[in-house]
Design an enzyme around this catalytic site. Structure first.
Site, PDB file in Angstrom:
ATOM      1  N   SER A 203      -9.149  24.621  47.714  1.00 53.69           N
ATOM      2  CA  SER A 203      -9.282  23.454  49.362  1.00 53.69           C
ATOM      3  C   SER A 203     -10.354  23.809  49.416  1.00 53.69           C
ATOM      4  O   SER A 203     -10.852  21.867  50.349  1.00 53.69           O
ATOM      5  CB  SER A 203      -8.515  24.269  50.640  1.00 53.69           C
ATOM      6  OG  SER A 203      -6.830  24.334  49.965  1.00 53.69           O
ATOM      7  N   LYS A 206     -11.472  19.648  48.791  1.00 53.03           N
ATOM      8  CA  LYS A 206     -11.208  18.704  49.704  1.00 53.03           C
ATOM      9  C   LYS A 206     -12.520  18.013  50.109  1.00 53.03           C
ATOM     10  O   LYS A 206     -12.592  17.226  50.837  1.00 53.03           O
ATOM     11  CB  LYS A 206     -10.546  19.094  51.380  1.00 53.03           C
ATOM     12  CG  LYS A 206      -8.944  19.699  50.688  1.00 53.03           C
ATOM     13  CD  LYS A 206      -8.483  19.725  51.750  1.00 53.03           C
ATOM     14  CE  LYS A 206      -6.822  19.810  51.789  1.00 53.03           C
ATOM     15  NZ  LYS A 206      -6.108  21.409  50.688  1.00 53.03           N
ATOM     16  N   SER A 258      -6.932  22.254  56.419  1.00 56.81           N
ATOM     17  CA  SER A 258      -6.464  22.347  55.085  1.00 56.81           C
ATOM     18  C   SER A 258      -5.130  21.962  54.863  1.00 56.81           C
ATOM     19  O   SER A 258      -4.600  21.929  53.425  1.00 56.81           O
ATOM     20  CB  SER A 258      -6.688  23.460  54.463  1.00 56.81           C
ATOM     21  OG  SER A 258      -7.168  23.588  53.246  1.00 56.81           O
TER      22      SER A 258
END
Length: 513
Positions: A203, A206, A258
């Site tokens: 993640s 991101k 997230s």
């Protein structure tokens, strides 16, 4: 029947047969002595006790390894490699008392130990086999020309890369497969570990999603969520298809919590999933992150999706230049809109919290983003400010999700930033091209100097490279060689004896006739 004449002499064949049998016995004795190696003075070891019944090994996932744990031992979460029992034992230093005792005993005469009977080995302890997460293996990539490596030639190295005087301690030992410690403002890389290794980003990707989409989407815009957002895998904030959500709330959910469903809703607003993936790859090349390949904008393990600790540092530095990004990642709490599901139930608005534990525990922390998937294991991008200096730490492939290793790397960076020589730098957007692959070296021939390339002066046993070929050393005599000689001599003795006996029988029959 005619009585046997006592004065009659025995035939000579019986004497020969007896002599042959005596020679055979003597040969067997000599060859047996030769075939069996002499016994050493070391007593033969006793048979080991029967091992405990084998423990049924569990079936581990592809990202795990089996580990035997003694019964009664409780496994604790791993934080630093030095916390492992083996590491503590190997790093223990002798005390002053121990050193003095050792020095005094070294001067005294050493008594010759008496041979003792080996003690019976202790019964092995019972163990249980468990599955534990293992560090990921980096993707294979071509070797690069060192002078073309983004950020500097030293960043092409594997392992810990640091240029420090003897007075500066080494960076703390951590579980990360790869990391970078850099100055966020100057771009100087203070220390690194395999900074360009290709690993899955989880993640932390991101951050690239935000860097790509934040300048494109109006935070006040309202987006209608699709079914693909509601059906997202992994971590989700709870988006309901058909409901309306502000772009600013979606960015909060993506960066703070997230949320993968928020990522897909933002991707739809930016032109669709495929278009967003292409925009992210273009942005990565623009900032110089040539190790990065986006396949899924949420960071989930998909295809050959990859990045590197160096690329994450580039992406994190450029994202921190966006005021909206910097404000979002430091929020501790945010309110996310509710909605109505397909059954007509109305869900009220709720609070979304920030899952970055570094913000809670490290003074001066200002971001950035944690991540984790099964194949990537733990990844992290952290930043903190102290004394007017802001450092960024990016970590990949760790088997611990603790914030403490990040804090240790930040502490080392703040304490030694002015005492170490930078090993590289974070390039500016548009500055660096992709690294060039190093030419492949031809394989060296291994055969002798034969064939069309061998001249009249070529020496036998010399390879085409001019290096003499290795000559096999003569094999030493072994027990199998002795046994083989025993069998040959014994067989020869049997043949000779059989021949003598048959000859004696034949002669006796002729005399009887």
């Amino acid at each position: 029947m005619k009585p046997r004449d006592p004065a009659r002499r025995r035939p000579w064949t019986l004497t020969v047969a007896g002599a042959a049998l005596s020679a055979l016995g003597l040969g067997l004795a000599l060859t047996t002595t030769y075939a069996v190696p002499p016994a050493s003075g070391t007593p033969l070891p006793r048979a080991a006790p029967a091992a405990a019944a084998p423990v049924a090994a569990p079936t581990c996932a592809a990202w795990q390894t089996r580990q035997a744990v003694p019964v009664g031992v409780t496994l604790t979460p791993r934080v630093f490699p030095t916390d492992e029992p083996a590491a503590r034992t190997s790093s223990a230093r002798p005390s002053a008392t121990t050193s003095a005792t050792t020095s005094a005993s070294a001067q005294a005469p050493v008594p010759v130990p008496r041979p003792t009977v080996a003690a019976t080995p202790a019964k092995p302890p019972k163990v249980r086999v468990v599955c534990r997460n293992a560090p990921p293996t980096p993707f294979a990539h071509p070797a690069w020309k060192p002078e073309t490596v983004v950020g500097g030639s030293r960043l092409a190295e594997s392992g810990v890369v640091v240029d420090r005087p003897a007075s500066v301690p080494a960076p703390p030992e951590v579980y990360d497969v790869s990391y970078v410690v850099a100055d966020l403002d100057t771009g100087e890389v203070l220390a690194a570990k395999s900074p360009h290794a290709w690993l899955r980003p989880a993640s932390t990707l991101k951050t690239l999603t935000a860097l790509t989409l934040m300048p494109r989407l109006d935070p006040r815009r309202v987006v209608v969520a699709g079914q693909d957002a509601q059906d997202a895998a992994g971590s989700r904030v709870g988006i309901l298809a058909g409901n309306r959500y502000p772009v600013s709330s979606l960015f909060d959910a993506m960066l703070m919590f997230s949320a993968n469903d928020a990522v897909y809703a933002l991707a739809d607003a930016a032109g669709g999933y495929e278009a967003t993936v292409e925009l992210m790859n273009v942005k990565a090349r623009e900032v110089g992150a040539h190790d990065t390949l986006t396949v899924d904008p949420s960071g989930l393990d998909d295809g050959a999706q990859r990045s590197s600790a160096y690329d994450l540092a580039l992406i994190g530095r450029d994202a921190m230049r966006l005021p909206a990004f910097r404000a979002t990642i430091t929020k501790r709490d945010s309110v996310f809109p509710g909605g109505k599901d397909k059954r007509g139930k109305v869900w009220p608005a709720f609070h979304v919290y920030n899952i970055n534990e570094l913000l809670q525990h490290y003074p001066g922390a200002v971001g950035i983003k944690p991540g984790r998937t099964d194949r990537a294991q733990h990844t992290f991008m952290g930043a903190a400010t102290r004394g007017g200096r802001t450092l960024v730490v990016t970590q990949m492939g760790s088997i611990t999700g603790s914030w403490k290793p990040t804090a240790a790397l930040l502490d080392w960076g703040f304490a030694n930033a002015d005492r170490v020589t930078p090993v590289g730098r974070l390039v500016e957007p548009g500055e660096a091209a992709a690294p060039a692959a190093a030419p492949e070296l031809p394989e060296l021939p291994t055969g002798g100097a034969t064939g069309a390339g061998a001249g009249a002066g070529a020496l036998s046993g010399t390879s085409e490279t001019g290096t003499p070929s290795p000559v096999a050393a003569p094999a030493s005599e072994t027990a199998s060689d002795r046994t083989r000689s025993l069998v040959v001599l014994a067989a020869a003795g049997v043949v000779v004896t059989t021949g003598v006996v048959l000859l004696a029988i034949a002669r006796r029959r002729r005399r009887a006739a």
